[in-house]
Scaffold this active site. Structure first.
Site, PDB file in Angstrom:
ATOM      1  N   SER A  65      39.392  47.110  34.800  1.00  0.00           N
ATOM      2  CA  SER A  65      40.463  46.111  34.786  1.00  0.00           C
ATOM      3  C   SER A  65      41.613  46.496  35.710  1.00  0.00           C
ATOM      4  O   SER A  65      41.820  47.672  36.032  1.00  0.00           O
ATOM      5  CB  SER A  65      40.996  45.937  33.361  1.00  0.00           C
ATOM      6  OG  SER A  65      39.943  45.563  32.499  1.00  0.00           O
TER       7      SER A  65
HETATM    8  N1  SAM Z   1      37.652  49.212  29.572  1.00  0.00           N
HETATM    9  C1  SAM Z   1      36.872  49.265  30.782  1.00  0.00           C
HETATM   10  C2  SAM Z   1      37.440  50.215  31.792  1.00  0.00           C
HETATM   11  O1  SAM Z   1      38.486  50.852  31.533  1.00  0.00           O
HETATM   12  O2  SAM Z   1      36.807  50.373  32.835  1.00  0.00           O
HETATM   13  C3  SAM Z   1      36.626  47.922  31.386  1.00  0.00           C
HETATM   14  C4  SAM Z   1      35.666  47.153  30.581  1.00  0.00           C
HETATM   15  S1  SAM Z   1      34.777  45.887  31.385  1.00  0.00           S
HETATM   16  C5  SAM Z   1      36.031  44.733  31.769  1.00  0.00           C
HETATM   17  C6  SAM Z   1      33.961  45.238  29.943  1.00  0.00           C
HETATM   18  C7  SAM Z   1      32.893  46.146  29.391  1.00  0.00           C
HETATM   19  O3  SAM Z   1      32.475  45.643  28.135  1.00  0.00           O
HETATM   20  C8  SAM Z   1      31.645  46.220  30.257  1.00  0.00           C
HETATM   21  O4  SAM Z   1      31.394  47.544  30.614  1.00  0.00           O
HETATM   22  C9  SAM Z   1      30.542  45.664  29.354  1.00  0.00           C
HETATM   23  O5  SAM Z   1      29.289  46.281  29.536  1.00  0.00           O
HETATM   24  C10 SAM Z   1      31.115  45.960  27.981  1.00  0.00           C
HETATM   25  N2  SAM Z   1      30.568  45.147  26.880  1.00  0.00           N
HETATM   26  C11 SAM Z   1      30.289  43.815  26.848  1.00  0.00           C
HETATM   27  N3  SAM Z   1      29.833  43.467  25.627  1.00  0.00           N
HETATM   28  C12 SAM Z   1      29.814  44.596  24.882  1.00  0.00           C
HETATM   29  C13 SAM Z   1      29.443  44.882  23.523  1.00  0.00           C
HETATM   30  N4  SAM Z   1      28.991  43.942  22.699  1.00  0.00           N
HETATM   31  N5  SAM Z   1      29.558  46.151  23.095  1.00  0.00           N
HETATM   32  C14 SAM Z   1      30.017  47.125  23.911  1.00  0.00           C
HETATM   33  N6  SAM Z   1      30.379  46.923  25.195  1.00  0.00           N
HETATM   34  C15 SAM Z   1      30.293  45.670  25.670  1.00  0.00           C
END
Ligand code: SAM
Length: 225
Positions: A65
């Site tokens: 992000s």
């Molecule tokens: N917090 C992260 C960072 O600091 O880089 C950015 C996160 S990215 C915007 C969203 C993440 O959520 C992705 O890596 C995706 O694989 C994960 N995601 C989506 N659905 C999920 C779920 N049900 N459980 C765990 N992770 C999930």
């Protein structure tokens, strides 16, 4: 030979221009943003852009992000330094690293095993051993370590997953982008006994939360995944 990049200066100007200038002044948050080397959480080919004012691809169709969004979401948790925090969507591990500087224990769940492994490696390299990562569906939380003083969802949920609200401690806050592919609303939920207070902050744009309480592939097409 490629010229050396002065990461510290880039990081300092990120904090000044993107964070302080937009009104975020909490000392502990600024210190965390100044300390954590964001470029280490970004894939090699994107590293030169690590301190820009926007999100970046991290592989698997996912993103790290925008620094300002990381800062706002962290500050909305109002962390006291000694709490238990759950993050859903570890991604690169950067948000978890910022949280690790501001609270006692961080639990983070990532559904993509490759991203989870990479994040774990960087966090260990930085000595941030107060982050525990699990691969799996975080849309239902991580009940074994509940209750949490803060829960941060870093992917867009169709609505706030009820299991996450249940895992919130009394006085705890949950921060999550809620909405669909066309855009979401950044929401803060605060537990007070059995009562939940809710506040809407501003519009945001996140990748989808998948899993049981997330978006199905029919309802949010995996365009960029
Ligand atoms: N917090 C992260 C960072 O600091 O880089 C950015 C996160 S990215 C915007 C969203 C993440 O959520 C992705 O890596 C995706 O694989 C994960 N995601 C989506 N659905 C999920 C779920 N049900 N459980 C765990 N992770 C999930």
């Amino acid at each position: 030979m490629a010229p050396e990049i002065d990461w510290e200066s880039l990081r300092e100007s990120m904090v000044r221009n993107q964070i302080e200038r937009r009104g975020l002044t909490e000392e502990r948050l600024l210190r965390a943003l100044r300390t954590i080397p964001r470029h280490l959480f970004v894939p090699m080919e994107e590293r030169y852009r690590a301190y820009i004012d926007g999100p970046l691809p991290i592989g698997g169709g996912q993103t790290i992000s925008q620094p300002y969004i990381v800062a706002v979401m962290t500050s909305l948790l109002v962390l006291q330094g000694d709490g238990n925090v759950l993050e859903i969507g570890t991604g690169s591990g950067y948000q978890a690293a910022i949280l690790a500087c501001m609270t006692k224990q961080v639990y983070s769940v990532e559904r993509d095993a490759e991203l989870a492994a990479r994040a774990h490696e960087v966090l260990c390299r930085l000595g941030l051993f107060n982050v525990t990562i699990k691969t799996g569906d975080g849309s239902e939380g991580w009940p074994e370590h509940a209750p949490y003083d803060g829960i941060l969802v870093t992917a867009a949920a169709p609505s706030v997953p009820p299991n996450l609200l249940q895992q919130l401690a009394d006085g705890g806050r949950l921060v999550a982008p809620v909405g669909g592919q066309e855009g979401q609303d950044l929401q803060v939920w605060r537990r007070s006994g059995e009562m939940m207070a809710f506040e809407s902050i501003f519009p945001v744009s996140f990748v989808p939360l998948r899993g049981k309480a997330g978006w199905s592939e029919e309802d949010w097409l995996p365009k960029h995944e």
